[in-house]
Design a protein around this motif. Sequence first.
Motif, PDB file in Angstrom:
ATOM      1  N   TYR A   6       5.451   0.367   4.094  1.00 52.65           N
ATOM      2  CA  TYR A   6       4.393  -0.586   4.409  1.00 52.65           C
ATOM      3  C   TYR A   6       4.512  -0.980   5.872  1.00 52.65           C
ATOM      4  N   ALA A   7       3.425  -0.776   6.618  1.00 53.36           N
ATOM      5  CA  ALA A   7       3.362  -1.155   8.031  1.00 53.36           C
ATOM      6  C   ALA A   7       2.247  -2.172   8.197  1.00 53.36           C
ATOM      7  N   ARG A   8       2.470  -3.137   9.097  1.00 51.25           N
ATOM      8  CA  ARG A   8       1.461  -4.157   9.329  1.00 51.25           C
ATOM      9  C   ARG A   8       1.496  -4.593  10.791  1.00 51.25           C
ATOM     10  N   PRO A  16      -0.143   0.365  14.703  1.00 53.73           N
ATOM     11  CA  PRO A  16       0.909   0.506  13.696  1.00 53.73           C
ATOM     12  C   PRO A  16       1.575   1.886  13.681  1.00 53.73           C
ATOM     13  N   GLN A  19       5.430   2.094  13.672  1.00 59.18           N
ATOM     14  CA  GLN A  19       5.984   1.710  12.370  1.00 59.18           C
ATOM     15  C   GLN A  19       5.802   2.831  11.352  1.00 59.18           C
ATOM     16  N   GLU A  20       4.598   3.398  11.322  1.00 56.88           N
ATOM     17  CA  GLU A  20       4.315   4.470  10.366  1.00 56.88           C
ATOM     18  C   GLU A  20       5.253   5.648  10.579  1.00 56.88           C
ATOM     19  N   SER A  33      -0.731   1.111   5.719  1.00 58.04           N
ATOM     20  CA  SER A  33      -0.688   0.156   6.825  1.00 58.04           C
ATOM     21  C   SER A  33      -1.986  -0.617   6.890  1.00 58.04           C
ATOM     22  N   GLU A  34      -1.899  -1.793   7.512  1.00 54.86           N
ATOM     23  CA  GLU A  34      -3.090  -2.614   7.667  1.00 54.86           C
ATOM     24  C   GLU A  34      -2.945  -3.551   8.854  1.00 54.86           C
ATOM     25  N   THR A  35      -4.086  -4.068   9.281  1.00 48.68           N
ATOM     26  CA  THR A  35      -4.138  -5.023  10.382  1.00 48.68           C
ATOM     27  C   THR A  35      -4.534  -6.365   9.791  1.00 48.68           C
ATOM     28  N   GLU A  46      -3.765  -3.508   1.322  1.00 44.22           N
ATOM     29  CA  GLU A  46      -2.828  -2.374   1.294  1.00 44.22           C
ATOM     30  C   GLU A  46      -1.499  -2.787   0.660  1.00 44.22           C
ATOM     31  N   ARG A  67       7.243  -7.792   9.156  1.00 44.31           N
ATOM     32  CA  ARG A  67       6.060  -6.987   8.856  1.00 44.31           C
ATOM     33  C   ARG A  67       5.580  -7.275   7.442  1.00 44.31           C
TER      34      ARG A  67
END
Length: 190
Positions: A6-8, A16, A19-20, A33-35, A46, A67
């Motif tokens: 999980y990336a944020r 992101p 992070q990904e 991932s999400e913003t 997400e 995150r």
Amino acid sequence: MALYGYARVSSSDQDPSLQEAELWRAGCQIVRSETRTGTSRQGRAELELLLQFLRPGDTLVVTRIDRLARSLRDLQDLVHELKQKEVTLRATEQPIDTSTAAGKAFLDMLGVFAEFETNLRRERQMEGIAAAKAKGVYKGRKPKIDPAEVRRLRNEEKLSPSAIARQLGIARSSVYRSLSDPGSKGPTSA
């Protein structure tokens, strides 16, 4: 036993992808991932999707604990939810692994610091706003409602408060407030 990443990031001007990439390197089979802001779980589709897919024995992987959550309460709720599902939490850049006692302790400490950092940022923002107001620079947000227009739509076009609210894109309560304030001449913030 799958690894889910999980990336944020908080805003659209952040990326992101670092992070990904770190999550893929950590062996995650799926990375979402999400913003969105980390101060609340609301609106984080997400993360909610990942939480639905996690099964006993799986591991949720993040690069850093902030995150996942910036509020100690949200972090504790997430960890509790993961524990109920028999899912462990791991961070690639911090010694966090909820399958160990030391990892759990470090998680709690980092959660406290993440919330502390958020609170400090909020205090600095409020201090900056107060200083700007004292200098006469800060005027607040731009007015959204023009009471004169609300009264015109009501008196001349005979629109109902609901119709006025729809037409102006404001809450019906704001229409009622504008109509009941006879001293209001120009736009107001509501």
